[in-house]
Design a protein around this motif. Structure first.
Motif, mmCIF file in Angstrom:
data_model
loop_
_atom_site.group_PDB
_atom_site.id
_atom_site.type_symbol
_atom_site.label_atom_id
_atom_site.label_comp_id
_atom_site.label_asym_id
_atom_site.label_seq_id
_atom_site.Cartn_x
_atom_site.Cartn_y
_atom_site.Cartn_z
ATOM 1 N N ALA A 35 0.851 -1.194 0.000
ATOM 2 C CA ALA A 35 0.000 0.000 0.000
ATOM 3 C C ALA A 35 0.883 1.240 0.000
ATOM 4 N N ASP A 36 0.459 2.247 -0.779
ATOM 5 C CA ASP A 36 1.287 3.450 -0.891
ATOM 6 C C ASP A 36 0.457 4.569 -1.514
ATOM 7 N N VAL A 37 0.882 5.797 -1.274
ATOM 8 C CA VAL A 37 0.208 6.955 -1.852
ATOM 9 C C VAL A 37 0.604 7.155 -3.324
ATOM 10 N N ASN A 38 1.729 6.575 -3.728
ATOM 11 C CA ASN A 38 2.223 6.694 -5.099
ATOM 12 C C ASN A 38 1.756 5.477 -5.906
ATOM 13 N N LEU A 39 0.601 5.615 -6.550
ATOM 14 C CA LEU A 39 -0.029 4.460 -7.198
ATOM 15 C C LEU A 39 0.785 3.938 -8.385
ATOM 16 N N ALA A 40 1.338 4.852 -9.190
ATOM 17 C CA ALA A 40 2.080 4.423 -10.382
ATOM 18 C C ALA A 40 3.278 3.554 -9.982
ATOM 19 N N LEU A 41 4.014 4.026 -8.978
ATOM 20 C CA LEU A 41 5.196 3.276 -8.520
ATOM 21 C C LEU A 41 4.775 1.966 -7.847
ATOM 22 N N LEU A 42 3.655 2.038 -7.134
ATOM 23 C CA LEU A 42 3.140 0.847 -6.432
ATOM 24 C C LEU A 42 2.808 -0.251 -7.439
ATOM 25 N N GLN A 43 2.200 0.153 -8.561
ATOM 26 C CA GLN A 43 1.825 -0.843 -9.571
ATOM 27 C C GLN A 43 3.057 -1.459 -10.229
ATOM 28 N N LYS A 44 4.129 -0.670 -10.320
ATOM 29 C CA LYS A 44 5.387 -1.226 -10.848
ATOM 30 C C LYS A 44 5.934 -2.295 -9.896
ATOM 31 N N THR A 45 5.858 -1.985 -8.592
ATOM 32 C CA THR A 45 6.337 -2.959 -7.596
ATOM 33 C C THR A 45 5.471 -4.218 -7.647
ATOM 34 N N GLU A 46 4.152 -4.016 -7.787
ATOM 35 C CA GLU A 46 3.232 -5.161 -7.870
ATOM 36 C C GLU A 46 3.613 -6.064 -9.050
ATOM 37 N N SER A 47 3.878 -5.431 -10.219
ATOM 38 C CA SER A 47 4.248 -6.213 -11.412
ATOM 39 C C SER A 47 5.564 -6.953 -11.188
ATOM 40 N N GLU A 48 6.511 -6.266 -10.534
ATOM 41 C CA GLU A 48 7.818 -6.897 -10.296
ATOM 42 C C GLU A 48 7.667 -8.131 -9.400
ATOM 43 N N ILE A 49 6.847 -8.017 -8.372
ATOM 44 C CA ILE A 49 6.645 -9.174 -7.480
ATOM 45 C C ILE A 49 5.945 -10.292 -8.251
ATOM 46 N N SER A 50 4.884 -9.927 -9.003
ATOM 47 C CA SER A 50 4.112 -10.955 -9.727
ATOM 48 C C SER A 50 4.959 -11.678 -10.766
ATOM 49 N N SER A 51 5.812 -10.912 -11.465
ATOM 50 C CA SER A 51 6.587 -11.584 -12.515
ATOM 51 C C SER A 51 7.723 -12.411 -11.921
ATOM 52 N N THR A 52 8.301 -11.943 -10.799
ATOM 53 C CA THR A 52 9.418 -12.702 -10.201
ATOM 54 C C THR A 52 8.910 -13.901 -9.407
ATOM 55 N N TYR A 53 7.735 -13.721 -8.780
ATOM 56 C CA TYR A 53 7.190 -14.786 -7.909
ATOM 57 C C TYR A 53 5.742 -15.078 -8.329
#
Ligand SMILES: NC(=O)c1ccc[n+]([C@@H]2O[C@H](COP(=O)([O-])OP(=O)(O)OC[C@H]3O[C@@H](n4cnc5c(N)ncnc54)[C@H](O)[C@@H]3O)[C@@H](O)[C@H]2O)c1
Length: 263
Positions: A35-53
């Motif tokens: 969870a974060d106030v910076n949605l664009a960056l948060l979605q990048k982190t979400e994609s990175e986790i999903s693609s790596t794991y």
């Protein structure tokens, strides 16, 4: 390590929070909310986790810790998605320089609202949920746990800094909240600790100026660190893993400092 429950990381878009979310995934936690106030960056982190794991279910939630309603909605969304919350890393935070004469009242208010009141809102919603849920057993400990919270403070939570009075005050406050909640909820199977990182290489430090000025600033950052280097976000994430896992089952209402040795 064994994380059979659900993790929630605030400030999960960047720096220490992002490293913590990735580390939870690497250590086998299968349900992670960031969870974060910076949605664009948060979605990048979400994609990175999903693609790596790919085996990990990850949920990104827009959150502004300055708003109690936003915090409660985020916690409700985690529970609606994953059923419970077990490991909370309250990482979201900001930094504003300026000694007491220079710092504006509005900057004071902002730092207070994010760094201290924000952690209070998060702990309030998280502990309220943990109190409702049955304890979980992990392979790391024979003691069932209803939940574990790590509030990210700072070395500034342990000592003064004339150029950061408000940041220092909020980070001392986070230590006080954590020790108090740790005592209050220990008998309910909920552990609460504060983590106090030293200087860690993340965007919060700001960009170094070019050339000689940058080299001077970089040298200043490491002057008081016995290891002679700044820390990396993943080194702090490992501390969060320890403090949220069953490996720290007898650790509560205290602080863990990770600053490379301060002279
Ligand atoms: N980097 C360091 O040297 C250092 C040292 C000690 C403590 N800390 C603490 O670690 C925590 C993480 O900082 P970092 O170094 O990873 O910095 P960072 O700037 O990379 O990450 C901070 C995150 O918090 C988020 N955030 C800011 N305001 C928010 C709000 N109102 N609601 C929700 N999210 C918000 C930001 O969007 C960002 O993603 C902070 O609490 C900071 O005070 C950092």
């Amino acid at each position: 390590m064994d994380f059979p429950g659900v993790a929630l990381v605030t400030g999960g878009a960047s720096g220490i929070g992002k490293a913590t979310a990735l580390r939870f995934a690497a250590e086998g936690c299968k349900r992670i909310a960031i969870a974060d106030v910076n949605l664009a960056l948060l979605q990048k982190t979400e994609s990175e986790i999903s693609s790596t794991y790919p085996e990990v279910a990850v949920k990104a939630i827009l959150l502004d810790v300055r708003s109690q309603a936003s915090v409660q909605a985020a916690v409700d969304e985690v529970v609606a998605t994953f059923g419970r919350i077990d490991y909370c890393a309250n990482v979201a935070g900001i930094l504003r320089f300026g000694d007491t004469v220079v710092l504006s009242a509005s900057d004071f208010e902002l730092v207070y609202q994010v760094n201290l009141r924000g952690v209070f809102f998060c702990a309030k919603a998280e502990i309220s949920q943990m109190l409702k849920q049955e304890p979980l057993v992990s392979k790391d400990s024979p003691w069932p746990a209803r939940g574990a919270i790590v509030n990210v403070s700072s070395q500034a939570g342990l000592m003064g800094n004339g150029d950061l009075p408000c940041y220092v005050a909020t980070k001392h406050g986070v230590v006080g909240l954590s020790k108090s909640d740790g005592l209050k909820y220990a008998a309910k199977g909920i552990r609460v600790n504060a983590l106090c990182p030293g200087t860690i290489e993340t965007p919060i430090l700001g960009d170094l100026p070019q050339g000689e000025a940058g080299a001077k600033r970089a040298a200043e950052r490491t002057r008081e660190i016995a290891m002679g280097r700044v820390g990396q976000p993943d080194e702090i994430a490992h501390c969060v893993m320890f403090l949220t896992s069953g490996r720290s089952s007898f650790v509560t209402a205290t602080t863990l400092a990770a600053h490379g040795g301060l002279r």
